[in-house]
Design a protein around this motif. Structure first.
Motif, PDB file in Angstrom:
ATOM      1  N   LEU A 179      -4.654  -2.974  -8.942  1.00 32.15           N
ATOM      2  CA  LEU A 179      -4.771  -2.507  -7.445  1.00 32.15           C
ATOM      3  C   LEU A 179      -5.887  -2.923  -7.166  1.00 32.15           C
ATOM      4  O   LEU A 179      -6.287  -3.705  -6.066  1.00 32.15           O
ATOM      5  CB  LEU A 179      -4.614  -1.134  -7.139  1.00 32.15           C
ATOM      6  CG  LEU A 179      -3.071  -0.678  -7.251  1.00 32.15           C
ATOM      7  CD1 LEU A 179      -3.219   0.760  -7.288  1.00 32.15           C
ATOM      8  CD2 LEU A 179      -2.472  -1.064  -6.091  1.00 32.15           C
ATOM      9  N   THR A 211       2.582   2.073  -3.189  1.00 34.27           N
ATOM     10  CA  THR A 211       1.939   2.403  -4.423  1.00 34.27           C
ATOM     11  C   THR A 211       1.493   4.267  -4.301  1.00 34.27           C
ATOM     12  O   THR A 211       0.915   4.689  -5.189  1.00 34.27           O
ATOM     13  CB  THR A 211       0.477   1.680  -4.800  1.00 34.27           C
ATOM     14  OG1 THR A 211      -0.245   1.826  -3.359  1.00 34.27           O
ATOM     15  CG2 THR A 211       0.930   0.305  -5.051  1.00 34.27           C
ATOM     16  N   TRP A 245       0.725  -1.179  -0.080  1.00 33.28           N
ATOM     17  CA  TRP A 245      -0.014   0.009   0.026  1.00 33.28           C
ATOM     18  C   TRP A 245       0.831   1.231  -0.034  1.00 33.28           C
ATOM     19  O   TRP A 245       0.603   2.088  -0.601  1.00 33.28           O
ATOM     20  CB  TRP A 245      -0.926  -0.016   1.333  1.00 33.28           C
ATOM     21  CG  TRP A 245      -2.051   1.089   1.275  1.00 33.28           C
ATOM     22  CD1 TRP A 245      -3.153   0.941   0.625  1.00 33.28           C
ATOM     23  CD2 TRP A 245      -1.810   2.625   1.891  1.00 33.28           C
ATOM     24  NE1 TRP A 245      -3.936   2.076   1.076  1.00 33.28           N
ATOM     25  CE2 TRP A 245      -3.156   2.951   1.740  1.00 33.28           C
ATOM     26  CE3 TRP A 245      -0.809   3.067   2.562  1.00 33.28           C
ATOM     27  CZ2 TRP A 245      -3.231   4.375   2.343  1.00 33.28           C
ATOM     28  CZ3 TRP A 245      -0.794   4.056   3.141  1.00 33.28           C
ATOM     29  CH2 TRP A 245      -2.409   4.781   2.708  1.00 33.28           C
ATOM     30  N   VAL A 287      -5.674   4.578  -1.587  1.00 33.09           N
ATOM     31  CA  VAL A 287      -4.154   4.690  -2.164  1.00 33.09           C
ATOM     32  C   VAL A 287      -4.172   6.181  -2.948  1.00 33.09           C
ATOM     33  O   VAL A 287      -3.565   6.946  -2.734  1.00 33.09           O
ATOM     34  CB  VAL A 287      -3.785   3.545  -2.928  1.00 33.09           C
ATOM     35  CG1 VAL A 287      -2.472   4.102  -4.030  1.00 33.09           C
ATOM     36  CG2 VAL A 287      -3.392   2.151  -2.361  1.00 33.09           C
ATOM     37  N   PHE A 336      -9.394  -0.220   0.548  1.00 36.72           N
ATOM     38  CA  PHE A 336      -7.830  -0.016   0.485  1.00 36.72           C
ATOM     39  C   PHE A 336      -7.294   0.451  -0.816  1.00 36.72           C
ATOM     40  O   PHE A 336      -6.394   1.137  -0.651  1.00 36.72           O
ATOM     41  CB  PHE A 336      -7.337  -1.341   1.048  1.00 36.72           C
ATOM     42  CG  PHE A 336      -7.462  -2.010   2.403  1.00 36.72           C
ATOM     43  CD1 PHE A 336      -7.657  -0.957   3.322  1.00 36.72           C
ATOM     44  CD2 PHE A 336      -7.576  -3.268   2.734  1.00 36.72           C
ATOM     45  CE1 PHE A 336      -7.964  -1.294   4.675  1.00 36.72           C
ATOM     46  CE2 PHE A 336      -7.779  -3.323   3.993  1.00 36.72           C
ATOM     47  CZ  PHE A 336      -8.218  -2.589   5.031  1.00 36.72           C
ATOM     48  N   TYR A 337      -7.749  -0.188  -2.025  1.00 36.04           N
ATOM     49  CA  TYR A 337      -7.250   0.412  -3.223  1.00 36.04           C
ATOM     50  C   TYR A 337      -7.603   1.828  -3.373  1.00 36.04           C
ATOM     51  O   TYR A 337      -6.824   2.527  -3.855  1.00 36.04           O
ATOM     52  CB  TYR A 337      -8.094  -0.518  -4.462  1.00 36.04           C
ATOM     53  CG  TYR A 337      -8.533   0.156  -5.517  1.00 36.04           C
ATOM     54  CD1 TYR A 337      -7.442   0.698  -6.340  1.00 36.04           C
ATOM     55  CD2 TYR A 337      -9.761   0.395  -5.726  1.00 36.04           C
ATOM     56  CE1 TYR A 337      -8.023   1.578  -7.482  1.00 36.04           C
ATOM     57  CE2 TYR A 337     -10.246   1.212  -6.940  1.00 36.04           C
ATOM     58  CZ  TYR A 337      -9.274   1.494  -7.934  1.00 36.04           C
ATOM     59  OH  TYR A 337      -9.402   2.533  -8.671  1.00 36.04           O
ATOM     60  N   PHE A 353      -6.518  -5.827  -4.097  1.00 31.66           N
ATOM     61  CA  PHE A 353      -6.721  -5.730  -2.705  1.00 31.66           C
ATOM     62  C   PHE A 353      -8.331  -6.644  -2.592  1.00 31.66           C
ATOM     63  O   PHE A 353      -8.331  -6.769  -1.132  1.00 31.66           O
ATOM     64  CB  PHE A 353      -7.016  -4.200  -2.324  1.00 31.66           C
ATOM     65  CG  PHE A 353      -5.732  -3.527  -2.028  1.00 31.66           C
ATOM     66  CD1 PHE A 353      -5.256  -3.707  -0.790  1.00 31.66           C
ATOM     67  CD2 PHE A 353      -5.426  -2.548  -3.105  1.00 31.66           C
ATOM     68  CE1 PHE A 353      -3.841  -2.921  -0.520  1.00 31.66           C
ATOM     69  CE2 PHE A 353      -4.079  -1.961  -2.727  1.00 31.66           C
ATOM     70  CZ  PHE A 353      -3.598  -2.121  -1.617  1.00 31.66           C
TER      71      PHE A 353
END
Length: 592
Positions: A484, A350, A347, A507, A503-504, A488
């Motif tokens: 991504l 990225t 994470w 980012v 979570f993606y 995730f």
């Protein structure tokens, strides 16, 4: 006879398994779903339709937001860029909350429904801020240098309501769409790998219309008319989503996914003095394989050994210990904790890529405002140039799905073609190329401005000089952003799928905030050394140097990312063929 009977029983079992979906999902009546009438593509098309509408609305607003803030709200470039970054950051961090609610309490369908209602309320309020006389930026028939305070308040309340709506909509809808495919069925597992590609095809189609048709309405008709269109389209898509209800497969919310992880940590700390088992595969506690309430079981891995102690049975005869999750965790719960911890470095690595993406919705668009946008008398709205990014992404996803995956499957034997982290790494490389090209184009634009000032002849550069950087950033997104999403969703514990999508998105959200912070820091440092890289307008700024700085940062970070990816151990599900899993856990997946 016994062998024949066993063969018949096996055939009957496989036939029943093909008929029904036994992956813990339910149909709309709360029963085990019938495979033929639920899920798969027949359900996913309804879900992709509402994603198309939401992205149409989001990019119709987001791509022109910096223009609205500078032209209608009269903010300077630096303030407007920060306002966009803050809004984009909140919009892409809110899914962490929405994903948690979807996985823990409401369920994904209900979360999508509720968040879409909030989204529509935000669009209605945005429309009112343009048409209602008491809420307009300026009094009727007047022009003003600053908008009325009431308009400013209502406008920001409206767009942040849309942020809240997106917060529930994005993580729940995408994970709900992926839930329509049974990973234990070989045919549906392959379809699921294609789902994220076609999901992004629908996303890009919405983006494409948002930055062309909607932006054209904003530029040539009025912002209010564009808002009406977005509201109506979103309402229609909600109706379509509800119509598809009988075809969906649903998952029951399982309570807070954070509690099992805390239980693993507490149990591991309690047993920290115990010796590590000689044979972990046989000495660590796991739930019975026939216990469907536990979901899919994970294989043991050798990293983060300290956490394995949570699954050590201290007293075999003590049944009370097995019933207390704060004293004894299963191997699967321990592995789920490891999965989440292993994601943190990925994470973080990225984020620089996300900072590059943030520039495409702020400075890239503002560059277009200063350039010649006329074609045979027709003036292209500056935000519409963003359509080229959507085209680049559509080309990228199509080539990946139809060409690269089939070829790489034959070469590598990997069901995915290339593994997920390799796909993300390729996208990161394209972001470096984007920043280099952007720096060169901006340098040429500034040279052209200076040349015009010297000759007193104003000859602006064509906006199509920006085409390469938009196409390249879109092409890279087809690798990195889709990768991504898949990473995730796929690598989180099964009970955290909505949070995985969040979570993606986080980012991109965190990267937007970091972009604002980076602008502030660079502005402060360069101003002290003589001339700031961020002036009052683009012509007095040095975005070419800023883009060059980002290219260097992402290049250095890519090296760090490759080291992480080479050592990464993918989720390994028991008795399920997962392309990125290895039976030999000492053999990590490789970027090379």
């Amino acid at each position: 006879m016994d062998e024949q009977k066993r063969g018949f029983d096996q055939f009957e079992y496989e036939d029943e398994n093909e008929k029904w979906v036994n992956d813990s999902s339910l149909d709309h009546k709360g029963q085990v779903p019938l495979r033929a009438s639920t899920g798969s593509w027949k359900a996913s098309f309804f879900i992709i339709a509402i994603e198309f509408s939401e992205r149409l609305s989001y990019f119709g607003i987001a791509s022109s937001l910096i223009i609205y803030l500078t032209k209608v709200m009269h903010e300077d470039l630096k303030t407007a860029a920060k306002s966009v970054n803050y809004w984009s950051g909140v919009t892409t961090l809110m899914p962490l909350f929405g994903g948690f609610i979807a996985d823990s309490y409401l369920g994904r369908f209900s979360t999508v429904f509720a968040s879409t209602i909030i989204y529509i309320l935000g669009l209605i309020l945005l429309t009112m801020s343009w048409f209602a006389p008491s809420l307009k930026a300026c009094k009727h028939g007047e022009t003003c240098q600053e908008p009325r305070k009431i308009h400013e308040v209502i406008f920001f309340v409206a767009i942040y309501l849309i942020s809240i709506g997106t917060g529930g909509h994005k993580p729940a809808l995408e994970s709900f769409g992926a839930d329509q495919f049974d990973e234990e069925n070989p045919k549906e597992r392959k379809q699921k790998m294609s789902f994220f590609n076609w999901w992004n095809f629908g996303l890009c189609s919405g983006l494409l219309i948002g930055v062309t048709v909607i932006v054209y309405l904003q530029d040539h008709v009025s912002w209010g008319v564009a808002d009406i269109v977005l509201t109506v389209v979103m309402a229609i898509s909600l109706a379509i989503f509800i119509i598809g209800r009988p075809a969906y497969r649903y998952r029951r919310p399982t309570g807070s996914p954070l509690t099992p992880m805390l239980q693993v940590l507490v149990a591991a700390i309690r047993k920290r003095t115990l010796p590590y088992p000689v044979n972990p595969a046989f000495q660590l506690y796991e739930a019975p394989k026939l216990d469907k309430s536990q979901g899919r079981l994970l294989c043991h891995t050798k990293n983060l050994k300290f956490l394995d102690k949570a699954a050590i049975v201290e007293d075999i005869s003590n049944s009370a210990e097995k019933e207390d999750p704060w004293r004894l965790a299963t191997v699967t719960k321990v592995e789920e904790m490891k999965l989440v911890l292993n994601m943190i470095p990925i994470w973080v690595s990225t984020l620089p890529f996300g900072i590059c993406i943030a520039q495409s919705s702020t400075f890239f668009i503002k560059q277009g405002v200063t350039m010649d946008r006329k074609i045979n008398g027709f003036e292209i709205p500056p935000a519409s140039i963003y359509a080229l990014a959507a085209v680049g992404m559509i080309i990228s996803v199509t080539l990946y799905e139809k060409v690269l995956v089939p070829v790489m499957r034959k070469i590598t034997g990997n069901e995915r073609g290339i593994n997920i982290l390799q796909r993300i790494g390729i996208g990161m490389f394209f972001s470096i190329v984007t920043m280099v090209v952007s720096a060169l184009v901006e340098k040429k634009r500034l040279d052209n401005v200076r040349q015009n000032a010297e000759t007193n002849i104003f000859v602006p550069m064509s906006v199509f000089w920006l085409a390469p950087q938009f196409v390249i950033v879109g092409f890279g997104d087809g690798f990195a952003l889709v990768g991504l999403q898949e990473y995730f969703y796929d690598q989180v514990p099964d009970s955290m799928r909505s949070l995985g999508i969040a979570f993606y998105l986080s980012v991109i959200g965190a990267a937007n905030f970091l972009s604002s912070i980076l602008i502030t820091i660079v502005d402060h440092i360069t101003e002290r050394s003589g001339e700031s890289w961020f002036g009052k307008d683009l012509n007095s700024s040095r975005l070419d140097k800023f883009y060059g700085l980002l290219a260097v940062v992402v290049a250095v970070n890519l090296c760090f990312y490759m080291l992480l990816a080479r050592r990464y151990s993918y989720k390994n599900v028991q008795k399920v063929a997962v392309a990125d899993c290895y039976n030999d856990h000492d053999h990590p997946s490789s970027m090379a």
